[in-house]
Design an enzyme around this catalytic site. Structure first.
Site, PDB file in Angstrom:
ATOM      1  N   SER A   1       0.166   4.118  -2.289  1.00 27.43           N
ATOM      2  CA  SER A   1      -1.063   3.626  -3.331  1.00 27.43           C
ATOM      3  C   SER A   1      -2.115   3.161  -2.435  1.00 27.43           C
ATOM      4  CB  SER A   1      -0.519   2.557  -4.370  1.00 27.43           C
ATOM      5  OG  SER A   1      -1.230   1.929  -4.983  1.00 27.43           O
TER       6      SER A   1
ATOM      7  N   TYR B   1       4.467  -5.255  -6.510  1.00 31.14           N
ATOM      8  CA  TYR B   1       4.714  -3.947  -6.400  1.00 31.14           C
ATOM      9  C   TYR B   1       3.948  -3.190  -4.967  1.00 31.14           C
ATOM     10  CZ  TYR B   1       2.565   0.771  -7.413  1.00 31.14           C
ATOM     11  OH  TYR B   1       2.019   2.115  -7.487  1.00 31.14           O
TER      12      TYR B   1
ATOM     13  N   LYS C   1       5.599  -0.927  -1.767  1.00 29.83           N
ATOM     14  CA  LYS C   1       4.850   0.326  -1.272  1.00 29.83           C
ATOM     15  C   LYS C   1       4.743   0.132   0.251  1.00 29.83           C
ATOM     16  CE  LYS C   1       4.453   2.856  -5.031  1.00 29.83           C
ATOM     17  NZ  LYS C   1       5.389   3.892  -5.438  1.00 29.83           N
TER      18      LYS C   1
END
Ligand code: NAD
Ligand code: UFG
Length: 342
Positions: free
Chosen positions: A124, A148, A152
């Site tokens: 992302s 989050y 990643k």
């Protein structure tokens, strides 16, 4: 060629399955349906008039992953499965780390065991943190501002380590900007559970009358109209980015990293106008305080993907808004059937 798609019933996964089937790949989906449902896969098959195999399985349960690899000789894995709500990740970080990290480790262990060493990973633009300038190239410094994003970033680093230890691995880290829109058929699209966190599903639920008004998070950013600017990319363009990555992966490139964005930034107010035009509905909104953790702007330099994969986004803001609206109008309750219908 057989591709395992983890999280294939989800928003980006389902659109990627459509494009894979259209290109005559064999598709095997593994999903625990924690944020999706089987209906999306039925519709993928309806759109393409082709069959895929699917397993209701959890990446946190290694025997169920083994089961898939025992049943199928997989050539490459596209790994979408994960939890993705930034705000929720701040309140329940352990759940996010467990699901996203342990789930990925279990998948990688199974791939190693069954000698499947070609992987496309959904990363992302969040791994760029709060970038100092724009557009963002793949060489920009990386950082995380929430659990989050950290999940990643950690997975990207784990994958780099894995390749260092064993050069048979081929790994593409695809850093998505802001996926929006839906398949042009209106059969599949984004189906948030509960109140949407992201801008476009929120606006379209206001347009269809499910929500009274949008809160615009801040009008005092250093951007042309003061609202946040993002690089919105049509989900079908994003799905096609995965299709273009597969031949690259099979050419033994090692670890490769690509931004998947359009290179254009649009503001919140521009997105509202776009959906008003597509829907013919007035979108009611109010300006509120900034959302904690948001950055002013974020848009990609996507020239590396164009040069090395021959991929670039082709769909316009009008296409994104038209297809978002078409999906929302045809499926006001998402994949859930309207009350009274069985
Ligand atoms: P989504 O929630 O629609 O899809 C994820 C799928 O993974 C769901 O079908 C869910 O049921 C499944 N899943 C989650 N945990 C699982 C587990 N332990 N075992 C098996 N299945 C599991 O999300 P999406 O928008 O399609 O995102 C796909 C990927 O792209 C995610 O990894 C996400 O972090 C990443 N990404 C998304 C965005 C975005 O804005 N949508 C932006 C950048 C990156
Ligand atoms: N926004 C509003 N009101 C809303 C929702 C959003 O004004 O109700 C604004 C935000 O402040 C931001 C823009 O709309 O300026 C986009 O917000 P989104 O929540 O749609 O998207 P983000 O850029 O915050 O984050 C998304 C994904 C992340 C991903 C990131 C980069 O949610 O997972 O894009 O790819 F990491």
């Amino acid at each position: 060629m057989k591709i395992l798609v983890t999280g294939g019933a989800g928003y980006i996964g389902s659109h990627t399955c459509v494009e894979l089937l259209k290109e005559n790949y064999d598709v095997v989906v593994l999903d625990n349906f924690s944020n999706s449902c089987e209906e999306s896969l039925n519709r993928v098959q309806k759109i393409t008039d082709k069959k895929l195999s699917f397993y209701k399985a959890d990446l946190l349960d290694p025997p169920s992953i083994d089961h898939v690899f025992e049943d199928h000789k997989i050539d490459a894995v596209i790994h979408f499965a994960g939890l993705k709500a930034v705000g929720e990740s701040v309140s329940i970080p352990l759940k996010y780390y467990h699901n996203n990290l342990t789930g990925t480790f279990n998948l990688l262990s199974a791939m190693d065991k069954y000698t499947v060493k070609n992987l496309v990973f959904s990363s992302s633009a969040t791994v760029y943190g709060d970038p100092a300038s724009f557009p963002i190239t793949e060489k920009f410094p990386l950082s995380a501002t929430n659990p989050y994003g950290r999940s990643k970033l950690v997975i990207e680093e784990v994958l780099q380590d894995l390749y260092k230890s064993d050069k048979d691995w081929n790994i593409a880290l695809l850093r998505y900007f802001n996926p929006v829109g839906a398949h042009e058929s209106g059969e599949i699209g984004e189906d948030p559970q509960g109140l949407p966190n992201n801008l476009m599903p929120y606006i379209s639920q206001v347009a269809v009358g499910l929500l009274p008004r949008l809160k615009v998070f801040g009008k005092d950013y250093n951007t042309p109209d003061g609202t946040g600017v993002r690089d919105y990319i049509h989900v079908t363009d994003l799905a096609l980015g995965h299709i273009q990555t597969l031949p690259k992966l099979l050419s033994n490139p090692g670890v490769v990293i690509y931004n998947l964005g359009t290179g254009n930034g649009f503001s919140v107010l521009e997105m509202i106008k776009g959906l008003e035009k597509a829907s013919g509905q007035k979108i009611s909104y109010q300006i509120t305080d900034r959302r904690p953790g948001d950055i002013a702007a974020c848009f990609a330099d996507a020239t590396k993907a164009k040069k090395e994969l021959g991929w670039e986004a082709t769909k316009s803001l009008d296409d994104m808004c038209k297809d978002t609206w078409n999906w929302q109008k045809k499926n006001p309750q998402g994949y859930r059937k309207p009350a009274g219908e069985q």
